[in-house]
Design a protein around this motif. Sequence first.
Motif, PDB file in Angstrom:
ATOM      1  N   ASN A  29      45.167  29.587  46.880  1.00 54.80           N
ATOM      2  CA  ASN A  29      44.094  30.444  47.382  1.00 54.80           C
ATOM      3  C   ASN A  29      44.668  31.631  48.157  1.00 54.80           C
ATOM      4  O   ASN A  29      45.787  31.578  48.658  1.00 54.80           O
ATOM      5  CB  ASN A  29      43.159  29.616  48.277  1.00 54.80           C
ATOM      6  N   ALA A  30      43.892  32.686  48.215  1.00 49.76           N
ATOM      7  CA  ALA A  30      44.218  33.839  49.047  1.00 49.76           C
ATOM      8  C   ALA A  30      43.073  34.001  50.040  1.00 49.76           C
ATOM      9  O   ALA A  30      41.927  33.817  49.648  1.00 49.76           O
ATOM     10  CB  ALA A  30      44.331  35.086  48.177  1.00 49.76           C
ATOM     11  N   PRO A  31      43.311  34.312  51.306  1.00 48.55           N
ATOM     12  CA  PRO A  31      44.612  34.647  51.891  1.00 48.55           C
ATOM     13  C   PRO A  31      45.351  33.460  52.516  1.00 48.55           C
ATOM     14  O   PRO A  31      46.288  33.674  53.289  1.00 48.55           O
ATOM     15  CB  PRO A  31      44.214  35.630  52.986  1.00 48.55           C
TER      16      PRO A  31
ATOM     17  N   VAL B  53      40.215  30.055  36.973  1.00 43.98           N
ATOM     18  CA  VAL B  53      41.241  29.823  37.992  1.00 43.98           C
ATOM     19  C   VAL B  53      42.103  31.088  38.056  1.00 43.98           C
ATOM     20  O   VAL B  53      42.737  31.472  37.079  1.00 43.98           O
ATOM     21  CB  VAL B  53      42.099  28.575  37.675  1.00 43.98           C
ATOM     22  N   ASP B  54      42.081  31.722  39.228  1.00 44.85           N
ATOM     23  CA  ASP B  54      42.796  32.979  39.454  1.00 44.85           C
ATOM     24  C   ASP B  54      44.185  32.632  39.984  1.00 44.85           C
ATOM     25  O   ASP B  54      44.356  32.295  41.151  1.00 44.85           O
ATOM     26  CB  ASP B  54      41.972  33.797  40.461  1.00 44.85           C
ATOM     27  N   GLU B  55      45.168  32.724  39.089  1.00 42.26           N
ATOM     28  CA  GLU B  55      46.530  32.296  39.449  1.00 42.26           C
ATOM     29  C   GLU B  55      47.436  33.486  39.775  1.00 42.26           C
ATOM     30  O   GLU B  55      48.597  33.537  39.369  1.00 42.26           O
ATOM     31  CB  GLU B  55      47.120  31.441  38.320  1.00 42.26           C
ATOM     32  N   ALA B  56      46.916  34.428  40.565  1.00 38.19           N
ATOM     33  CA  ALA B  56      47.708  35.610  40.931  1.00 38.19           C
ATOM     34  C   ALA B  56      49.026  35.205  41.602  1.00 38.19           C
ATOM     35  O   ALA B  56      50.033  35.895  41.479  1.00 38.19           O
ATOM     36  CB  ALA B  56      46.898  36.505  41.860  1.00 38.19           C
ATOM     37  N   TYR B  57      49.007  34.055  42.312  1.00 42.24           N
ATOM     38  CA  TYR B  57      50.176  33.670  43.121  1.00 42.24           C
ATOM     39  C   TYR B  57      50.846  32.382  42.650  1.00 42.24           C
ATOM     40  O   TYR B  57      51.595  31.766  43.388  1.00 42.24           O
ATOM     41  CB  TYR B  57      49.744  33.534  44.591  1.00 42.24           C
ATOM     42  N   VAL B  58      50.574  31.973  41.424  1.00 44.53           N
ATOM     43  CA  VAL B  58      51.027  30.648  40.995  1.00 44.53           C
ATOM     44  C   VAL B  58      52.533  30.558  40.737  1.00 44.53           C
ATOM     45  O   VAL B  58      53.096  29.468  40.767  1.00 44.53           O
ATOM     46  CB  VAL B  58      50.247  30.209  39.730  1.00 44.53           C
TER      47      VAL B  58
ATOM     48  N   GLN C 203      46.178  35.582  35.325  1.00 41.06           N
ATOM     49  CA  GLN C 203      47.433  35.850  36.036  1.00 41.06           C
ATOM     50  C   GLN C 203      47.708  37.358  36.074  1.00 41.06           C
ATOM     51  O   GLN C 203      46.986  38.134  35.473  1.00 41.06           O
ATOM     52  CB  GLN C 203      48.600  35.102  35.373  1.00 41.06           C
ATOM     53  N   THR C 204      48.761  37.737  36.807  1.00 43.69           N
ATOM     54  CA  THR C 204      49.046  39.164  36.997  1.00 43.69           C
ATOM     55  C   THR C 204      50.544  39.453  36.976  1.00 43.69           C
ATOM     56  O   THR C 204      51.351  38.574  37.269  1.00 43.69           O
ATOM     57  CB  THR C 204      48.452  39.645  38.343  1.00 43.69           C
ATOM     58  N   PHE C 205      50.890  40.686  36.645  1.00 42.15           N
ATOM     59  CA  PHE C 205      52.278  41.147  36.732  1.00 42.15           C
ATOM     60  C   PHE C 205      52.555  41.782  38.101  1.00 42.15           C
ATOM     61  O   PHE C 205      53.645  42.237  38.364  1.00 42.15           O
ATOM     62  CB  PHE C 205      52.553  42.209  35.653  1.00 42.15           C
ATOM     63  N   SER C 206      51.536  41.835  38.961  1.00 47.01           N
ATOM     64  CA  SER C 206      51.669  42.597  40.203  1.00 47.01           C
ATOM     65  C   SER C 206      52.525  41.915  41.257  1.00 47.01           C
ATOM     66  O   SER C 206      53.065  42.583  42.141  1.00 47.01           O
ATOM     67  CB  SER C 206      50.287  42.844  40.811  1.00 47.01           C
ATOM     68  N   LYS C 207      52.615  40.601  41.193  1.00 41.70           N
ATOM     69  CA  LYS C 207      53.313  39.872  42.260  1.00 41.70           C
ATOM     70  C   LYS C 207      54.652  39.343  41.754  1.00 41.70           C
ATOM     71  O   LYS C 207      55.689  39.891  42.066  1.00 41.70           O
ATOM     72  CB  LYS C 207      52.437  38.712  42.767  1.00 41.70           C
ATOM     73  N   SER C 208      54.622  38.284  40.945  1.00 40.42           N
ATOM     74  CA  SER C 208      55.877  37.641  40.525  1.00 40.42           C
ATOM     75  C   SER C 208      56.695  38.512  39.582  1.00 40.42           C
ATOM     76  O   SER C 208      57.899  38.333  39.474  1.00 40.42           O
ATOM     77  CB  SER C 208      55.562  36.303  39.868  1.00 40.42           C
TER      78      SER C 208
ATOM     79  N   MET D 130      52.265  49.249  37.728  1.00 39.32           N
ATOM     80  CA  MET D 130      51.921  49.447  36.317  1.00 39.32           C
ATOM     81  C   MET D 130      50.515  48.985  35.991  1.00 39.32           C
ATOM     82  O   MET D 130      49.954  49.373  34.978  1.00 39.32           O
ATOM     83  CB  MET D 130      52.894  48.703  35.397  1.00 39.32           C
ATOM     84  N   ARG D 131      49.954  48.108  36.823  1.00 35.75           N
ATOM     85  CA  ARG D 131      48.612  47.562  36.624  1.00 35.75           C
ATOM     86  C   ARG D 131      48.520  46.756  35.321  1.00 35.75           C
ATOM     87  O   ARG D 131      47.986  47.211  34.313  1.00 35.75           O
ATOM     88  CB  ARG D 131      47.532  48.668  36.635  1.00 35.75           C
ATOM     89  N   ILE D 132      49.064  45.560  35.339  1.00 31.60           N
ATOM     90  CA  ILE D 132      48.981  44.665  34.177  1.00 31.60           C
ATOM     91  C   ILE D 132      48.500  43.288  34.639  1.00 31.60           C
ATOM     92  O   ILE D 132      49.089  42.693  35.543  1.00 31.60           O
ATOM     93  CB  ILE D 132      50.352  44.491  33.477  1.00 31.60           C
TER      94      ILE D 132
HETATM   95  N1  PMP Z   1      43.504  37.838  42.549  1.00 29.86           N
HETATM   96  C1  PMP Z   1      43.930  37.653  43.793  1.00 29.86           C
HETATM   97  C2  PMP Z   1      43.689  36.349  44.443  1.00 29.86           C
HETATM   98  C3  PMP Z   1      44.598  38.683  44.476  1.00 29.86           C
HETATM   99  O1  PMP Z   1      44.998  38.519  45.742  1.00 29.86           O
HETATM  100  C4  PMP Z   1      44.832  39.914  43.825  1.00 29.86           C
HETATM  101  C5  PMP Z   1      45.572  41.028  44.530  1.00 29.86           C
HETATM  102  N2  PMP Z   1      44.757  41.855  45.284  1.00 29.86           N
HETATM  103  C6  PMP Z   1      44.340  40.059  42.514  1.00 29.86           C
HETATM  104  C7  PMP Z   1      43.699  38.993  41.909  1.00 29.86           C
HETATM  105  C8  PMP Z   1      44.441  41.346  41.759  1.00 29.86           C
HETATM  106  O2  PMP Z   1      45.729  41.792  41.540  1.00 29.86           O
HETATM  107  P1  PMP Z   1      46.071  42.816  40.400  1.00 29.86           P
HETATM  108  O3  PMP Z   1      44.819  43.579  40.037  1.00 29.86           O
HETATM  109  O4  PMP Z   1      47.113  43.692  40.982  1.00 29.86           O
HETATM  110  O5  PMP Z   1      46.571  42.010  39.241  1.00 29.86           O
END
Ligand code: PMP
Length: 334
Positions: free
Chosen positions: A153-155, A178-183, A204-209, A215-217
């Motif tokens: 979970n965030a935060p 299931v939002d695995e932005a940080y998995v 999932q996202t390319f923004s973190k790991s 690039m916004r993916i």
């Molecule tokens: N989900 C969660 C839980 C996040 O914290 C974030 C980052 N703000 C996102 C999604 C979106 O990230 P991004 O659009 O950069 O992939």
Amino acid sequence: MKTWEENVRKVTPYTPGEQPNRPQMIKLNTNENPYPPAPGVAEVLRHPDEDALRRYPDPAASVLVNALAENYHVKPEQVFVGVGSDDVLAMAFMTFFNSEKPILFPDVTYSFYDVWADLYRIPYHTCALDENWHMNPEDYKQPNGGVIFPNPNAPTGVEESQAIEEILQANPDVVVIVDEAYVDFGGTSALPLLKKYENLLVVQTFSKSRAMAGMRIGFCIGNEKLIHYLNDVKFSFNSYTMNLPSQVMGVEAVRDDAYFKATTAKIVATRERIKKELNELGFTFPDSKANFIFASHKEVPAEELFRALREADIYVRHWNKPRIANSLRITVGT
Ligand code: PMP
């Protein structure tokens, strides 16, 4: 108010973390990766194919979809990509949360969920996390129009384990996201559950790991039927969402698994070291499985720390919201 204004779609937008750009700053406020993206990404940047920019990009982003399908051992028909996972989530809200019944998500969570719900006029109900910031699966057994939560979970950074399957079992008639932005920082993905639950969507996202927030993916993986519905909505909105450089650089990032594993492992090691040091400084925090720590100090109020840190050009995130106003979300840097 002027008459024309009465029928304007009014929304209270999401507030992203600020993006200051100061030479000496220490930026720990938006959970960015402190390491550069995989070397292959820089290679693409060094040799741009500018002529290719004359044309529209592949609307299906097939090169990236195929690379992701290969990497996660699913069919390309199970993969959808978007401009950051925010774009994927926005499309998923619009596609799957279309019921009169409220969607459910935790009271303390990613603060974009209620914004999308308001934007699309989706009714929602928040379920309180317990005193240890955990979800109670029982809360998700009430009638609903869909379920969404980040894991971890965030935060808070708190990870759920068996609660996820319990929630899926209780909700066969709605889509569960299931939002695995940080998995990728030591968490366990719900991807293996796709074989059992056709109503599960994993984002999932390319923004973190993968260190590519710029690039916004983002992408999601689910049953072919879910992805088909998602594409129908996306193609009713904007065909060419993902630009060509993002598609090509995204492929480079996905293919370099060794680099991905090495950098995420470094971040996890730093996180564990920070936990010890924050502890010694008098901070308390739930155990984080993400690339941030949600800490509060035993004596000094979060707001005071936030301001003092900012004056020292150190940026962390603070929300003046119920339950979390005395905590700071601190991204793991180097
Ligand atoms: N989900 C969660 C839980 C996040 O914290 C974030 C980052 N703000 C996102 C999604 C979106 O990230 P991004 O659009 O950069 O992939």
